[in-house]
Design a protein around this motif. Structure first.
Motif, mmCIF file in Angstrom:
data_model
loop_
_atom_site.group_PDB
_atom_site.id
_atom_site.type_symbol
_atom_site.label_atom_id
_atom_site.label_comp_id
_atom_site.label_asym_id
_atom_site.label_seq_id
_atom_site.Cartn_x
_atom_site.Cartn_y
_atom_site.Cartn_z
ATOM 1 N N GLN A 253 0.813 -1.220 0.000
ATOM 2 C CA GLN A 253 0.000 0.000 0.000
ATOM 3 C C GLN A 253 0.847 1.271 0.000
ATOM 4 N N THR A 254 1.767 1.386 0.963
ATOM 5 C CA THR A 254 2.526 2.628 1.106
ATOM 6 C C THR A 254 3.595 2.775 0.030
ATOM 7 N N LEU A 255 4.295 1.672 -0.286
ATOM 8 C CA LEU A 255 5.388 1.749 -1.254
ATOM 9 C C LEU A 255 4.977 1.255 -2.638
ATOM 10 N N ASP A 256 3.673 0.965 -2.817
ATOM 11 C CA ASP A 256 3.114 0.616 -4.131
ATOM 12 C C ASP A 256 3.854 -0.550 -4.780
ATOM 13 N N THR A 257 4.012 -1.639 -4.013
ATOM 14 C CA THR A 257 4.738 -2.824 -4.465
ATOM 15 C C THR A 257 3.754 -3.906 -4.902
ATOM 16 N N ALA A 258 4.099 -4.665 -5.923
ATOM 17 C CA ALA A 258 3.235 -5.744 -6.407
ATOM 18 C C ALA A 258 3.074 -6.823 -5.346
ATOM 19 N N LEU A 259 1.944 -7.540 -5.390
ATOM 20 C CA LEU A 259 1.675 -8.600 -4.411
ATOM 21 C C LEU A 259 2.736 -9.694 -4.450
ATOM 22 N N SER A 260 3.322 -9.934 -5.611
ATOM 23 C CA SER A 260 4.341 -10.984 -5.709
ATOM 24 C C SER A 260 5.658 -10.577 -5.073
ATOM 25 N N LEU A 261 5.887 -9.260 -4.881
ATOM 26 C CA LEU A 261 7.116 -8.766 -4.272
ATOM 27 C C LEU A 261 6.928 -8.351 -2.816
ATOM 28 N N ALA A 262 5.699 -8.020 -2.435
ATOM 29 C CA ALA A 262 5.442 -7.498 -1.085
ATOM 30 C C ALA A 262 5.883 -8.451 0.035
ATOM 31 N N PRO A 263 5.746 -9.787 -0.107
ATOM 32 C CA PRO A 263 6.198 -10.677 0.981
ATOM 33 C C PRO A 263 7.711 -10.711 1.186
ATOM 34 N N LEU A 264 8.487 -10.086 0.300
ATOM 35 C CA LEU A 264 9.941 -10.162 0.418
ATOM 36 C C LEU A 264 10.460 -9.445 1.661
ATOM 37 N N ALA A 265 9.729 -8.437 2.143
ATOM 38 C CA ALA A 265 10.161 -7.769 3.374
ATOM 39 C C ALA A 265 10.084 -8.737 4.551
ATOM 40 N N TYR A 266 8.999 -9.513 4.607
ATOM 41 C CA TYR A 266 8.881 -10.512 5.677
ATOM 42 C C TYR A 266 9.993 -11.554 5.533
ATOM 43 N N ALA A 267 10.226 -12.014 4.308
ATOM 44 C CA ALA A 267 11.284 -13.006 4.093
ATOM 45 C C ALA A 267 12.646 -12.447 4.499
ATOM 46 N N ALA A 268 12.905 -11.178 4.142
ATOM 47 C CA ALA A 268 14.184 -10.554 4.498
ATOM 48 C C ALA A 268 14.312 -10.413 6.012
ATOM 49 N N TYR A 269 13.211 -10.065 6.659
ATOM 50 C CA TYR A 269 13.215 -9.967 8.126
ATOM 51 C C TYR A 269 13.603 -11.304 8.740
ATOM 52 N N GLN A 270 13.049 -12.372 8.209
ATOM 53 C CA GLN A 270 13.364 -13.694 8.734
ATOM 54 C C GLN A 270 14.782 -14.131 8.366
ATOM 55 N N VAL A 271 15.295 -13.694 7.211
ATOM 56 C CA VAL A 271 16.696 -13.965 6.891
ATOM 57 C C VAL A 271 17.596 -13.317 7.943
ATOM 58 N N ALA A 316 13.325 -0.899 1.863
ATOM 59 C CA ALA A 316 12.537 -1.468 2.965
ATOM 60 C C ALA A 316 12.933 -2.915 3.229
ATOM 61 N N VAL A 317 13.209 -3.660 2.170
ATOM 62 C CA VAL A 317 13.610 -5.063 2.323
ATOM 63 C C VAL A 317 14.941 -5.156 3.070
ATOM 64 N N VAL A 318 15.904 -4.304 2.713
ATOM 65 C CA VAL A 318 17.199 -4.301 3.400
ATOM 66 C C VAL A 318 17.033 -3.902 4.861
ATOM 67 N N ALA A 319 16.221 -2.875 5.113
ATOM 68 C CA ALA A 319 15.991 -2.421 6.493
ATOM 69 C C ALA A 319 15.292 -3.497 7.312
ATOM 70 N N ALA A 320 14.350 -4.224 6.689
ATOM 71 C CA ALA A 320 13.665 -5.308 7.399
ATOM 72 C C ALA A 320 14.651 -6.405 7.780
ATOM 73 N N ALA A 321 15.604 -6.706 6.879
ATOM 74 C CA ALA A 321 16.616 -7.716 7.191
ATOM 75 C C ALA A 321 17.477 -7.275 8.372
ATOM 76 N N CYS A 322 17.858 -6.015 8.401
ATOM 77 C CA CYS A 322 18.664 -5.502 9.512
ATOM 78 C C CYS A 322 17.868 -5.483 10.815
ATOM 79 N N THR A 323 16.569 -5.192 10.725
ATOM 80 C CA THR A 323 15.718 -5.250 11.914
ATOM 81 C C THR A 323 15.690 -6.659 12.478
ATOM 82 N N GLY A 324 15.533 -7.651 11.602
ATOM 83 C CA GLY A 324 15.545 -9.041 12.051
ATOM 84 C C GLY A 324 16.863 -9.427 12.684
ATOM 85 N N LEU A 325 17.962 -8.959 12.098
ATOM 86 C CA LEU A 325 19.278 -9.252 12.658
ATOM 87 C C LEU A 325 19.417 -8.675 14.062
ATOM 88 N N GLY A 326 18.905 -7.466 14.264
ATOM 89 C CA GLY A 326 19.013 -6.841 15.581
ATOM 90 C C GLY A 326 18.121 -7.473 16.624
#
Length: 406
Positions: A253-271, A316-326
């Protein structure tokens, strides 16, 4: 002096040891829970569109999961006492798979609410049973291994998030995606084997721990001892809930990302979380838990600020990955530290810790959903960035071995 040669027979014997069998079983249950949480979190946009839910209604459903998980935690405590932790874990994972099927095939909002409620209860039961068993296994090992269980949780979450992204790319509807996710969780449940741990393992107790079976106090003093760990757990789950439940919708919604790409932030967070948790036990043994908590807190605050300010989805994906790391080390260190306070009643202690857990999920999920429904998802990440810095004051409480209980 050379190390003794480990023969194939000795290696096979080690793999069949009761400690190793218990560790594998608990890691499998953590993996099943991680996959289930990822399945629900990453299908939020698809379920929202399928049932024509408003963002506020979806927020209510997230809150429903948190509230019912609190109930499920104490139901799990009763189940452990009746059938034992291994049977309780297996039953809870099967119930979770069933709830995923119901969520995917819910015909309307009422059925969806009931399904999400059942899912939350099953998660709560897994929480108390798996964490109780993990604390017991760690005591038998005599060293920090708690984070490795959460690494399995995160690794399975990555797989489930990528599965959602893949099925979305293929155009699968939400019900088919959640059916596939339920099959993954059920397959993990079928691999959980019964096992026993030696009753008198010389590694099971430290000099400051009381033997299991001895009458232990669980009164007001325990709540006071749990407070610093509870505060860290609450904030950690505020962050986890905000990223897990809403990052997919934030990108869409906020970053206007396609549904096929939007879950990548969650995946990056878990990475990020699986990377951090893979290293956390070694870092705790090398640097000590106090230093690990401080470093994790500072990294989490910086990463959340980056997530809030992200101009496009790759940032956002990179930041989510760093959040998960922290944030990766915070939850396992809290639960491991709390479990050592009353080793004779670990399940009761961790059931109390789950109160902080679900308060965090409730606060994070509700606040983020409300902010998102009004178009302010960025604030949902900026506010916890400041809140997490308060955790620096609790770091000293994580020194190990802990002081003996009064």
């Amino acid at each position: 002096m050379t190390a003794p040669v480990q023969t194939p027979a000795r290696r096979r014997s080690g793999r069949r040891s009761p400690h190793a069998a218990a560790r594998r079983a608990v890691a499998t249950v953590f993996a099943a829970q991680g996959a289930a949480v990822a399945a629900v979190s990453t299908t939020v946009p698809a379920v929202t569109e399928r049932l024509a839910l408003s963002p506020l209604t979806m927020t209510v459903l997230v809150v429903t999961v948190a509230l019912s998980a609190g109930v499920g935690s104490f139901a799990g405590l009763a189940l452990i006492r009746r059938v034992g932790p291994v049977a309780a874990m297996r039953a809870a994972v099967v119930a979770t798979a069933a709830a995923l099927l119901l969520i995917g095939r819910a015909p309307g909002q009422t059925a969806a609410a009931v399904s999400y409620g059942l899912f939350g209860m099953a998660l709560g039961c897994i929480d108390v049973s798996a964490n109780t068993r993990a604390a017991t296994v760690e005591r038998h090992y005599g060293r920090s291994i708690f984070a490795s269980f959460y690494a399995a949780w995160s690794a399975a979450g990555i797989a489930a998030a990528l599965l959602t992204a893949g099925t979305a790319h293929l155009g699968w509807p939400a019900e088919h995606t959640l059916t596939a996710q339920a099959g993954l969780v059920l397959a993990l449940a079928l691999t959980v084997r019964a096992h026993e741990l030696p009753a008198d393992s010389p590694l099971a107790l430290s000099a400051h721990e009381e033997p299991a079976g001895k009458s232990v106090a669980l009164g007001r003093e325990l709540w006071a001892e749990l407070a610093p760990f509870g505060l860290v757990l609450l904030v950690a789950y505020v962050i986890d809930s905000t990223v897990s439940s809403w990052s997919t919708l934030y990108l869409h919604q906020t970053l206007d990302t396609a549904l096929s790409l939007a879950p990548l932030a969650y995946a990056a967070y878990q990475v990020g979380t699986v990377t951090g948790r893979t290293c956390a036990d070694r870092l705790v043994r090398t640097l000590g838990p106090v230093a690990v908590i401080r470093a994790a807190t500072l990294l989490t605050a910086a990463a959340l600020a980056g997530l809030a300010a992200a101009p496009a989805w790759p940032y956002a994906v990179v930041a989510a990955a760093c959040t998960g790391l922290g944030v990766s080390a915070l939850v396992p260190l809290c639960l491991a530290s709390a479990g050592r306070l009353r080793p004779g009643a670990t399940e009761a202690v961790l059931a109390r810790m789950n109160v902080f857990n679900y308060m965090g999920v409730l606060a994070g999920g509700a606040a983020s959903g409300i902010l998102g429904s009004t178009g302010h998802f960025r604030l949902a990440y900026a506010i916890p960035a400041g809140l997490v810095l308060a955790l620096l004051a609790t770091a000293r409480s994580f020194a190990w071995p802990p002081r003996p209980p009064l």
